[in-house]
Scaffold this motif. Structure first.
Motif, PDB file in Angstrom:
ATOM      1  N   CYS A  80      41.549  35.617  73.753  1.00  0.00           N
ATOM      2  CA  CYS A  80      41.782  36.704  74.499  1.00  0.00           C
ATOM      3  C   CYS A  80      43.381  37.150  74.277  1.00  0.00           C
ATOM      4  O   CYS A  80      43.703  36.907  74.069  1.00  0.00           O
ATOM      5  CB  CYS A  80      40.823  37.245  75.570  1.00  0.00           C
ATOM      6  SG  CYS A  80      42.448  36.456  76.758  1.00  0.00           S
ATOM      7  N   TYR A 132      45.286  40.263  80.579  1.00  0.00           N
ATOM      8  CA  TYR A 132      44.965  40.179  79.717  1.00  0.00           C
ATOM      9  C   TYR A 132      43.294  41.168  79.295  1.00  0.00           C
ATOM     10  O   TYR A 132      42.762  41.322  80.465  1.00  0.00           O
ATOM     11  CB  TYR A 132      43.826  38.620  80.141  1.00  0.00           C
ATOM     12  CG  TYR A 132      45.097  37.743  80.448  1.00  0.00           C
ATOM     13  CD1 TYR A 132      45.651  36.632  79.392  1.00  0.00           C
ATOM     14  CD2 TYR A 132      45.706  38.056  81.824  1.00  0.00           C
ATOM     15  CE1 TYR A 132      46.987  35.975  79.733  1.00  0.00           C
ATOM     16  CE2 TYR A 132      46.893  36.506  82.148  1.00  0.00           C
ATOM     17  CZ  TYR A 132      47.171  35.494  80.930  1.00  0.00           C
ATOM     18  OH  TYR A 132      48.607  35.117  81.458  1.00  0.00           O
ATOM     19  N   ALA A 175      40.265  39.921  78.563  1.00  0.00           N
ATOM     20  CA  ALA A 175      39.756  38.598  78.501  1.00  0.00           C
ATOM     21  C   ALA A 175      38.233  38.881  79.059  1.00  0.00           C
ATOM     22  O   ALA A 175      37.358  37.736  78.946  1.00  0.00           O
ATOM     23  CB  ALA A 175      39.566  38.207  79.466  1.00  0.00           C
TER      24      ALA A 175
END
Length: 412
Positions: A164, A172, A174
């Motif tokens: 990511c 993040y 993600a």
């Protein structure tokens, strides 16, 4: 009378730094960072030991016999639970019993000073900073893609190798999710998934709203905005719950506002219920909803096999073996059910009874606010697999010690 440990206080700035460090470790325990070290989350609990010990040496001058009795009583109860399960002995002692007793000792000292909420305030400060960073990165990085210093990180999570984008390892991108028919990138903050971020957003908001005499609206707004960008149903619903409870329990000073509240409150309640219903209906169309139902069913089956002490601390396999449906990973999601399954009635009582006693210890004018905080926490615990996390250990120690001193019977 008591047992004297030390005769000198450390410097206030050193103590404050160590307290912030301790609360940062509480956050890092659940963060993406734990995926980059060999012992994962437990790495940050290990770091917490020396921090707690130094804080205790610096600040705790005397351990009262009342506090000593509570520590011994808790240690005895936890030993009885271990004897009843005989499961995961080393991890239980190192990552549950040890940190919990040390946290109780230190929070008890804070309570003696009339500052039972000091560590919660510092946790809220850290979460607020991370929240602001996440919103900047989410808007200007993920959404607009104009933020420099974007990097890519590889990690292993929930049974898969993943990559990511990240900014400074404090944010993040993600996770994505399907919501209202659209795939959306979720604001995960510094966590591997948005629900992990949601836990801290909810606790920080509940702390600000219920434990501050004058909540700072800008903080509440920032946290609420971040909760929306997580696209986490539980985060949004629990933020709505915090706001709803706050409106219900607050009594306006002016009679005109009191009358207006009586008129507006039912309408506002209907709006919140409608919004909650829309979110839940959308959630019911996702695989996540059915996985949660399966988790609940499997957890209650595990509980039924050993209702008094449960199947043992962190005995996830006892629940996973009872899943009715295959899923991409075997992570559990319903924390209160997990606590009941693995801890039985005995350990569940260790979590819930101190909350009730903590509410009773505060003066009548503040009991509603303390009760509101714990109600939100129980809601969070129900929908998050967090019963043995560092955050839960901290809140358990808080519930056992906050309000024990006469100096701490009021929220100031």
């Amino acid at each position: 009378m008591g047992i004297r440990l030390h005769t000198e206080y450390g410097k206030v700035n050193i103590t404050a730094f160590l307290e912030y460090l301790l609360m940062a470790l509480v956050v890092l325990y659940s963060s993406m960072w734990c995926l980059f070290v060999e012992s994962q989350s437990n790495f940050f609990l290990r770091l917490a030991y020396p921090v707690l010990l130094v804080l205790i040496v610096l600040k705790v001058r005397v351990v009262s016999y009342g506090r000593l009795q509570r520590l011994i009583l808790l240690a005895a109860a936890l030993a009885v639970y271990l004897l009843g399960t005989r499961y995961n002995v080393a991890r239980y002692g190192l990552y549950f019993v040890g940190p919990l007793l040390l946290l109780m000792l230190y929070i008890g000292m804070k309570d003696n000073e009339g500052d039972p909420f000091g560590l919660l305030y510092k946790l809220g400060d850290i979460v607020t900073v991370l929240t602001v960073i996440s919103l900047v990165c989410f808007v200007f990085g993920t959404c607009l893609d104009v933020l420099p210093f974007k990097d890519t990180v590889s990690y292993y999570f929930a049974g898969y190798d993943r990559t990511c984008t990240t900014y400074f390892h404090l944010y993040y991108a993600a996770q994505t999710m399907l919501m209202f028919g659209h795939e959306l990138v979720r604001n995960c903050g510094m966590f591997a998934e948005a629900p992990g971020f949601a836990m801290f957003l909810v606790i920080a908001l509940a702390t600000e709203v219920f434990f501050r005499v004058r909540p700072r609206l800008w903080r509440c707004g920032v946290i609420a905005a971040a909760a929306l960008t997580t696209f986490s149903t539980k985060a949004i619903l629990l933020v709505m719950l915090v706001v709803g409870i706050k409106v219900v329990i607050d009594r306006p000073r002016r009679i005109e506002w009191q009358r207006l509240k009586v008129l507006v409150l039912p309408l506002g309640g209907l709006v919140l219920l409608g919004a909650a219903a829309v979110l839940l209906i959308d959630k019911m169309n996702t695989a996540s909803f059915f996985i949660r139902l399966d988790d609940l069913a499997a957890s209650f089956k595990a509980f039924a096999s050993s209702p008094l002490f449960g199947t043992g601390y962190y005995n996830d396999d006892s629940i996973i073996a009872l899943f009715a449906y295959d899923r991409s990973n075997n992570g559990l999601s319903m924390g209160l059910a997990v606590l009941l399954a693995q801890g039985g009635l005995f350990l569940t009582a260790v979590y819930l009874v101190p909350m009730y006693l903590c509410i009773r210890r505060f003066c009548s004018g503040d009991r509603l606010r303390v009760a509101a905080f714990f109600l939100v926490y129980i809601g969070l615990l129900f929908v998050s697999n967090m019963p043995f996390s560092f955050l839960s250990l901290f809140l358990l120690a808080f519930s056992m010690e906050a309000g024990q001193s006469e100096l701490s019977h009021h929220i100031t």
